[in-house]
Design a protein around this motif. Sequence first.
Motif, PDB file in Angstrom:
ATOM      1  N   UNK A  23      88.195 -70.369 192.345  1.00  0.00           N
ATOM      2  CA  UNK A  23      88.264 -70.070 193.660  1.00  0.00           C
ATOM      3  C   UNK A  23      88.184 -70.716 194.649  1.00  0.00           C
ATOM      4  N   UNK A  24      88.121 -72.118 194.339  1.00  0.00           N
ATOM      5  CA  UNK A  24      88.154 -73.202 195.516  1.00  0.00           C
ATOM      6  C   UNK A  24      88.743 -74.491 195.192  1.00  0.00           C
ATOM      7  N   UNK A  25      89.613 -74.913 195.944  1.00  0.00           N
ATOM      8  CA  UNK A  25      90.234 -76.349 195.725  1.00  0.00           C
ATOM      9  C   UNK A  25      90.559 -76.731 197.058  1.00  0.00           C
ATOM     10  N   UNK A  26      90.767 -77.991 197.142  1.00  0.00           N
ATOM     11  CA  UNK A  26      91.268 -78.778 198.718  1.00  0.00           C
ATOM     12  C   UNK A  26      91.446 -80.218 198.538  1.00  0.00           C
ATOM     13  N   UNK A  27      92.333 -80.438 199.300  1.00  0.00           N
ATOM     14  CA  UNK A  27      92.827 -81.960 199.485  1.00  0.00           C
ATOM     15  C   UNK A  27      92.672 -82.332 201.025  1.00  0.00           C
ATOM     16  N   UNK A  28      92.038 -83.337 201.344  1.00  0.00           N
ATOM     17  CA  UNK A  28      91.903 -83.932 202.567  1.00  0.00           C
ATOM     18  C   UNK A  28      93.218 -83.691 203.482  1.00  0.00           C
ATOM     19  N   UNK A  29      93.230 -83.146 204.463  1.00  0.00           N
ATOM     20  CA  UNK A  29      94.221 -82.786 205.530  1.00  0.00           C
ATOM     21  C   UNK A  29      95.112 -83.950 205.685  1.00  0.00           C
ATOM     22  N   UNK A  30      94.757 -85.310 205.476  1.00  0.00           N
ATOM     23  CA  UNK A  30      95.653 -86.437 205.856  1.00  0.00           C
ATOM     24  C   UNK A  30      96.476 -86.517 204.520  1.00  0.00           C
ATOM     25  N   UNK A  31      96.494 -85.648 203.742  1.00  0.00           N
ATOM     26  CA  UNK A  31      97.413 -85.919 202.413  1.00  0.00           C
ATOM     27  C   UNK A  31      97.861 -84.674 202.293  1.00  0.00           C
ATOM     28  N   UNK A  32      97.963 -83.383 203.306  1.00  0.00           N
ATOM     29  CA  UNK A  32      98.649 -82.310 202.973  1.00  0.00           C
ATOM     30  C   UNK A  32     100.191 -82.878 203.202  1.00  0.00           C
ATOM     31  N   UNK A  33     100.793 -81.758 202.354  1.00  0.00           N
ATOM     32  CA  UNK A  33     102.246 -81.892 202.345  1.00  0.00           C
ATOM     33  C   UNK A  33     102.749 -83.371 201.721  1.00  0.00           C
ATOM     34  N   UNK A  34     102.037 -83.842 201.044  1.00  0.00           N
ATOM     35  CA  UNK A  34     102.345 -85.156 200.435  1.00  0.00           C
ATOM     36  C   UNK A  34     102.541 -84.774 198.715  1.00  0.00           C
ATOM     37  N   UNK A  35     103.178 -85.755 198.256  1.00  0.00           N
ATOM     38  CA  UNK A  35     103.471 -85.633 196.610  1.00  0.00           C
ATOM     39  C   UNK A  35     102.264 -85.824 196.156  1.00  0.00           C
ATOM     40  N   UNK A  36     101.221 -86.655 196.652  1.00  0.00           N
ATOM     41  CA  UNK A  36     100.034 -86.928 196.102  1.00  0.00           C
ATOM     42  C   UNK A  36      99.117 -85.835 196.093  1.00  0.00           C
ATOM     43  N   UNK A  37      99.159 -84.772 197.101  1.00  0.00           N
ATOM     44  CA  UNK A  37      98.384 -83.678 196.920  1.00  0.00           C
ATOM     45  C   UNK A  37      98.630 -82.973 195.658  1.00  0.00           C
ATOM     46  N   UNK A  38      99.811 -82.586 195.502  1.00  0.00           N
ATOM     47  CA  UNK A  38     100.642 -81.780 194.574  1.00  0.00           C
ATOM     48  C   UNK A  38     100.092 -82.406 193.131  1.00  0.00           C
ATOM     49  N   UNK A  39     100.167 -83.929 193.139  1.00  0.00           N
ATOM     50  CA  UNK A  39      99.897 -84.579 191.890  1.00  0.00           C
ATOM     51  C   UNK A  39      98.241 -84.386 191.449  1.00  0.00           C
ATOM     52  N   UNK A  40      97.435 -84.549 192.593  1.00  0.00           N
ATOM     53  CA  UNK A  40      96.101 -84.392 192.423  1.00  0.00           C
ATOM     54  C   UNK A  40      95.707 -83.003 191.933  1.00  0.00           C
ATOM     55  N   UNK A  41      96.419 -82.090 192.452  1.00  0.00           N
ATOM     56  CA  UNK A  41      95.894 -80.515 192.024  1.00  0.00           C
ATOM     57  C   UNK A  41      96.343 -80.483 190.489  1.00  0.00           C
ATOM     58  N   UNK A  42      97.623 -80.893 190.228  1.00  0.00           N
ATOM     59  CA  UNK A  42      98.011 -80.768 188.716  1.00  0.00           C
ATOM     60  C   UNK A  42      97.197 -81.645 187.871  1.00  0.00           C
ATOM     61  N   UNK A  43      96.483 -82.786 188.180  1.00  0.00           N
ATOM     62  CA  UNK A  43      95.978 -83.490 187.402  1.00  0.00           C
ATOM     63  C   UNK A  43      94.388 -82.817 186.989  1.00  0.00           C
ATOM     64  N   UNK A  44      93.814 -82.353 188.194  1.00  0.00           N
ATOM     65  CA  UNK A  44      92.540 -81.424 188.426  1.00  0.00           C
ATOM     66  C   UNK A  44      92.692 -80.333 187.343  1.00  0.00           C
ATOM     67  N   UNK A  45      93.684 -79.561 187.438  1.00  0.00           N
ATOM     68  CA  UNK A  45      93.643 -78.343 186.728  1.00  0.00           C
ATOM     69  C   UNK A  45      94.010 -78.575 185.342  1.00  0.00           C
ATOM     70  N   UNK A  46      94.959 -79.526 184.993  1.00  0.00           N
ATOM     71  CA  UNK A  46      95.131 -79.905 183.720  1.00  0.00           C
ATOM     72  C   UNK A  46      93.922 -80.176 182.895  1.00  0.00           C
ATOM     73  N   UNK A  47      93.079 -81.082 183.639  1.00  0.00           N
ATOM     74  CA  UNK A  47      92.054 -81.646 183.185  1.00  0.00           C
ATOM     75  C   UNK A  47      90.735 -80.671 182.722  1.00  0.00           C
ATOM     76  N   UNK A  48      90.929 -79.608 183.886  1.00  0.00           N
ATOM     77  CA  UNK A  48      90.131 -78.204 183.682  1.00  0.00           C
ATOM     78  C   UNK A  48      90.372 -77.619 182.297  1.00  0.00           C
ATOM     79  N   UNK A  49      91.664 -77.066 182.289  1.00  0.00           N
ATOM     80  CA  UNK A  49      92.045 -76.609 181.202  1.00  0.00           C
ATOM     81  C   UNK A  49      91.785 -76.974 179.915  1.00  0.00           C
TER      82      UNK A  49
END
Length: 385
Positions: free
Chosen positions: A313-339
């Motif tokens: 239901x919830x996920x977020x990356x600090x605003x300073x990293x929005x629209x960066x490759x790091x934000x997408x990478x962190x999201x993929x890493x977290x969802x992969x670990x949870x899966x």
Amino acid sequence: MTDTEVVIDAVDGKAGRTAFVDLGRRFSAETPNAVPQLRGEQMELLDPAKNPLFDHARVQLFIARRGGKAVGRIAACIDRLMLEMPPEQGFGPGTGIFGYFDAVDESVAKALLAATESWLREQGMTRVLGPISLSMWEEPGLLVAGHDQPPTVLMGHDPAQYRAYIENAGYEVAKRLYTYALDVSEDFPPLVRRIVKSGQRNPRINIRPVDHANYTQDVRTVLHILNDAWSKNWGFVPFTEREIAYGAKKLRPLIREELTRIAELDGKPVAFMLALPDVNEPLARIGGKLFPFGWITMLRWLRRPRSRVARVPLMGVLKEFHNSRLASQLACMMISAIREDTTKANGTQRGEIGWILEDNQGMVAIADAIESEINREYAIYRKPL
């Protein structure tokens, strides 16, 4: 007054709240695929002495009656924090909301909406949004697609005819929200796996689960990241300190190490992802009733909440990293670990992500990258007063 006339009563106090909740439970029981929630939880959400929403919101409950029988309900709400938000983010000065909307037919719906609009207008409001029951963090939007399946944890479920009732009353869609479903028994596509492996090789990045020994601090960290990460989103209203404490307490039985991740960069928390086991599965079995024997089912489930479905239901990356490759990478890493963890620990087969705003390009791109598909659509409507 005739037996066909619709009478709208404003209700308050414990007796009024009880009648309002019990009426909603009646509608839920009569709606295909709806999952009745715990009555005590529903009562608490409407209790000004218990729910910190009421620190900054005024709520008026209405019940519709015809021939003495209750035939519908609605709640009108004015939230001070919503009024303080920029208009371009959905709310702003003059904006009231309606929620907890149920009606046996269109004439009842029309009368309920008219009563709500009149009350909001009397309080100085100039526009109304809804249904939002009674916060964007609770159950926002009307289900307009996906009625063929039961909702997951913390998602609403409405009869299909409500869409026509609201639109025929002069409302238009302000924003669409989507949920995305995916098969988590299979690994993610090669591109996502490459992104995850690249992040795992980066010594600056650490992906960790919530530490139950430091649960309160970790949940506060998550919600403070959320307040920053979502602060420019449509529909955003910040959590207050009391709401953060309240949310941490309420969610604790559902927060599992295998379903939650905090991402750190150089030791600083910068992102999170929260998934929840689908408590609607046991709630459906007990019909939302703890007594006389439902509490046994719920206690057993909470001790080890094995669930076929997990919802993010919830996920977020600090605003300073929005629209960066790091934000997408962190999201993929977290969802992969949870899966990986939840399939092993809980036998989870399906994941659900959302809700996601229709124009949230970053989250839609992530949903597409992991090959998830839209399974439900919700609409938030607006109307000038």
